[in-house]
Structures are given as structure tokens and as C-alpha cells.
Design an enzyme around this catalytic site. Structure first.
Site, short mmCIF file in Angstrom:
data_model
loop_
_atom_site.label_atom_id
_atom_site.label_comp_id
_atom_site.label_asym_id
_atom_site.label_seq_id
_atom_site.Cartn_x
_atom_site.Cartn_y
_atom_site.Cartn_z
CB SER A 265 -78.07 -11.16 -22.59
OG SER A 265 -76.99 -11.22 -21.68
CG HIS A 406 -73.72 -12.46 -25.29
ND1 HIS A 406 -74.53 -13.52 -24.94
CD2 HIS A 406 -74.16 -11.40 -24.56
CE1 HIS A 406 -75.41 -13.13 -24.04
NE2 HIS A 406 -75.21 -11.85 -23.79
#
Length: 428
Positions: A265, A406
């Protein structure tokens, strides 16, 4: 003739509508049919008008040119001043994780005089490996104490951005121990013969717009001869990864020629900038780094320059925000950042439910960067279509899109460990 004219008008209307949507500050787009046409900067097109045709031209002319574009437009100046970090072993346990590993906790002092400026590294070494071990380096999001439930791991006293379990008033409590073990898969990493070195990214700079006032961009500005506004939070985090490499080069239990760098990320973006800036990282992994990382800014899909700079202005230098209204003026894009890793092995990964990071944009970026790897005789990604779920493609440049959200999962780590073993010539 009439049908052709109608078709052209329809395409024109599509493009105008899509571009108008962006200009009107539409928050995002996750409809592939609405992605307008775009043209990427040619990573091999030199500013003098010629095309790079060999690795020598890339290394000595084009790569420095592109790297400087990133310094100027996205990440700021990378500190050139050499620093001498001091290392202190705070704790060692050669029977950690039920005897599977040796655990070291290392404090890296970053300032020559101020002992309050430091980062703490948690290092696990596989006891089954009797020779210097290859190592994965990666930041964690909420403190070293979150990646394991072991009680002797120091509880971070830093300010915490993420307010998960065990975090009260942005400070960690004992209840935070072991709350992120799923992201780290320690036993899998160690069983494959790899060491793991991690540190809390907030040790370098708090993840806020004013974090620089207490972070290293202020505390080290005289030491590094660089002012806070000359670089950014991403730059500070990237610089810290290099300081971990400094220590690892001194540890006789680590193979300093086999340091793999992994980031997820926002920390995937910092990882890519560290990989671009420090050649000691022999292999780089971008896990769902998205906008400002592996994804393509020119693709109107998921997070955009406009959105990311509005919410996280400190992540990049101020100039990056100026491209939010018209990304076509941005002189770089994600494939160019990935190309700066060449010829070192590169793995880019996405998740199908993580539309915010634009999986297809990350894939296309990795495929385009493969053109640079070809200059070195390295094979990257040669397929033009997104691969099926959970099916890695490519060689020295590799990519997968997995099922799920994610995150960093066991599946991801299994691919990265396999990739590193192959690229490092290990039998695991």
C-alpha cells in the site's frame, strides 16, 4: 461514410465526457468502460529525441534523467549526505518462536548526538540456516509488537496513525500485541530459509501533514543538509529503509547481497522509491502500491493524483499536487518508476477486490517496464492480457492478481518467497 462519421463522433463524445468528469472533480472511477484513452510517456524516449537501444545508454543517460524527474515532480531530493548510523543490540533470543528463529532487536541511532532520533528494527533469523541468510526488509504499519505475540518484543511508544485493536489515543497498549500476524507469516518466511527485518514506519516520521515537525525531515535537516520541503514523507520513509540496509550489511548472519525489499500500500510506494534510490536492494516487491506507486496515473481508475494529494499532501512534494487537474502534464508515470528497478528482479502484485489501487493499471505498468529489462537481456511480462486470478506471469518482472481484498496474505508471501529463491539461485 455516414456510419464512420457517427462512430468518430461517438468516440469523441466518450473522450470529452470522461475528461469533463475528471475536470469536475469526480471522486473516482471503477468502471473499466469509462476509462478514456491515454498515452504513456515512452520510457525509452530520451530528451534528445533518440531512443535508448542498450543497457549502457539506460544506466548512464536515461535512468539518471528519469530519476531526476521523480525527484523534481513527485518525491523530492533524496539526501546525498553520507550518514554514519550507530547500532545497538537491545535484545537477542536464539530460541524465539519455539526455537525456529533467533530474534534480534536493534536500535539504529540516526543522529550523531541526539539519541531520541532512532528506529527500532525487529530481526528474525532462521535457525535452520547455518550460512548467512537472505532477508526480506519491510515496514510495518502499527509497531514491531503487532507482527508477533512474543512478549519480549518492545512495545512501540510512538504515535500511531492506525487506530486498531490495542491503540488508545494513538498510542499502543499491550492489547496490540500480535494483532497483525496474518500479514507477516513469520513461520512460512523462516521455514523457507529467509530472515525478516521490519520496523515501524512511524519511527521515521508520523503519517500526518504536520508529521515532519517531529520527524527526521526536521530532526536531521542539519545533519543531512536538506530542508523539510525539499523532500516528502515518502522520501523520509524510503531513506529509513536504506538505514536498515546499513545495519544488515554489518550482521554476519545476513547475506548482504540478497536483501529483498517488500512494501504494501502506501509503504509499497516508499519501497519503490527506496528501490530506485538504493541499489543494495537486490529484489523489490510492490504489493498493491497503487497511485503514486505501481499504478498508472493516466488511467482514470481507482485513486487519482487529485484524490491522493488532497487526503495525503505530505506523502509527496507540493509539485505533484499541481498535476491533479491534468495528469497528462505529469512527465512520469508508474511504469517509469518500476523501470528504475532494472535489471534487479521486480514483483508487482494486486488483489481483485482492491479496485482503489487499479490492478489493471499495475499490470500494464509492470508490462511496460519490461521493455527496460529487455535491454539487459531479462525477460519480463510478455502477455498483453491480465492473467487469471492466482496465476503469476512473467520472469524477472513478475505479476499476479489474487482473489481477496487490499492486504498481504499467505498466498502473496508464498509467491514472493518462491520468486526470491529463484532469482537468488537458492534451493528452498
Amino acid at each position: 461514410m455516414k456510419n464512420n462519421r457517427t462512430c468518430k463522433l461517438a468516440v469523441l463524445l466518450f473522450v470529452v465526457t470522461a475528461m469533463t468528469a475528471r475536470a469536475q472533480n469526480f471522486p473516482s472511477n471503477t468502471d473499466e468502460s469509462k476509462v478514456p484513452p491515454y498515452t504513456l510517456p515512452d520510457v525509452l524516449q530520451m530528451p534528445i529525441g533518440k531512443t535508448v537501444i542498450n543497457s549502457n545508454q539506460w544506466l548512464h543517460a536515461q535512468r539518471p534523467y528519469i530519476y531526476h524527474l521523480y525527484e523534481k515532480n513527485q518525491f523530492g531530493r533524496y539526501p546525498a549526505t553520507k550518514t554514519i548510523s550507530r547500532f545497538k543490540i537491545l535484545e537477542t533470543d536464539n530460541q524465539a518462536l519455539d526455537g525456529l528463529a533467533t530474534r534480534k532487536q536493534v536500535r539504529i541511532y540516526l543522529h550523531p548526538a541526539d539519541t531520541s532520533v532512532y528506529m527500532d528494527v525487529l530481526l528474525y533469523l532462521p535457525n535452520a540456516v547455518k550460512t548467512p541468510a537472505p532477508v526480506f526488509v519491510a515496514y510495518n504499519f502499527s509497531g514491531n509488537h503487532t507482527i508477533t505475540a512474543e512478549k519480549n518484543v518492545l512495545l512501540s511508544n510512538r504515535w500511531m496513525y492506525f487506530r486498531g485493536k490495542g491503540v488508545v489515543n494513538n498510542r499502543a497498549t499491550e492489547a496490540a500485541r500480535g494483532t497483525d500476524t496474518a500479514s507477516w507469516q513469520l513461520k512460512t518466511i523462516l521455514s523457507k530459509g529467509f530472515a525478516l527485518a521490519t520496523a515501524y514506519y512511524g519511527d521515521l516520521e508520523p503519517d500526518t501533514a504536520t508529521g515532519y515537525t517531529t520527524g527526521i525531515r526536521t530532526t536531521l535537516k542539519e545533519v543531512l543538509n536538506i530542508q523539510p520541503d525539499e523532500w516528502c514523507t515518502m522520501g523520509a520513509w524510503a531513506w529509513g529503509l536504506s538505514r536498515i540496509a546499513d545495519y544488515l550489511q554489518t550482521d554476519k548472519n545476513i547475506d548482504a547481497g540478497k536483501i529483498a525489499l517488500m512494501g504494501h500500500s502506501r509503504l509499497g510506494k516508499a519501497t519503490l522509491w527506496a528501490g530506485a534510490s538504493d541499489p543494495r536492494f537486490a529484489l523489490i516487491v510492490s504489493n498493491e502500491s497503487g497511485e503514486g506507486g505501481a499504478a498508472l496515473s493516466r488511467r482514470w481508475y481507482g485513486e487519482t493524483v487529485q484524490i491522493i494529494t488532497a487526503h495525503f499532501p505530505h506523502w509527496f512534494v507540493a509539485k505533484y499536487k499541481t498535476y491533479g487537474d491534468d495528469v497528462t502534464k505529469l512527465p512520469v508515470d508508474g511504469h517509469m518508476l518500476l523501470s528504475l528497478m532494472a535489471p534487479r528482479p521486480l514483483y508487482v502484485a494486486s488483489a481483485v477486490e482492491d479496485t482503489w489501487s487499479d490492478p489493471k493499471g499495475e499490470f500494464l505498468s509492470a508490462r511496460e517496464a519490461s521493455r527496460v529489462y529487455a535491454l539487459f537481456g531479462k525477460k519480463g511480462i510478455d502477455t498483453s492480457s491480465m492473467p487469471p486470478l492466482n496465476t503469476p506471469v512473467g520472469e524477472t518482472v513478475r505479476y499476479h492478481i489474487r482473489s481477496g481484498k487490499h492486504a498481504v496474505t499467505l498466498y502473496d508471501w508464498e509467491q514472493y518467497l518462491k520468486f526470491a529463491s529463484e532469482q537468488f539461485g537458492l534451493r528452498r
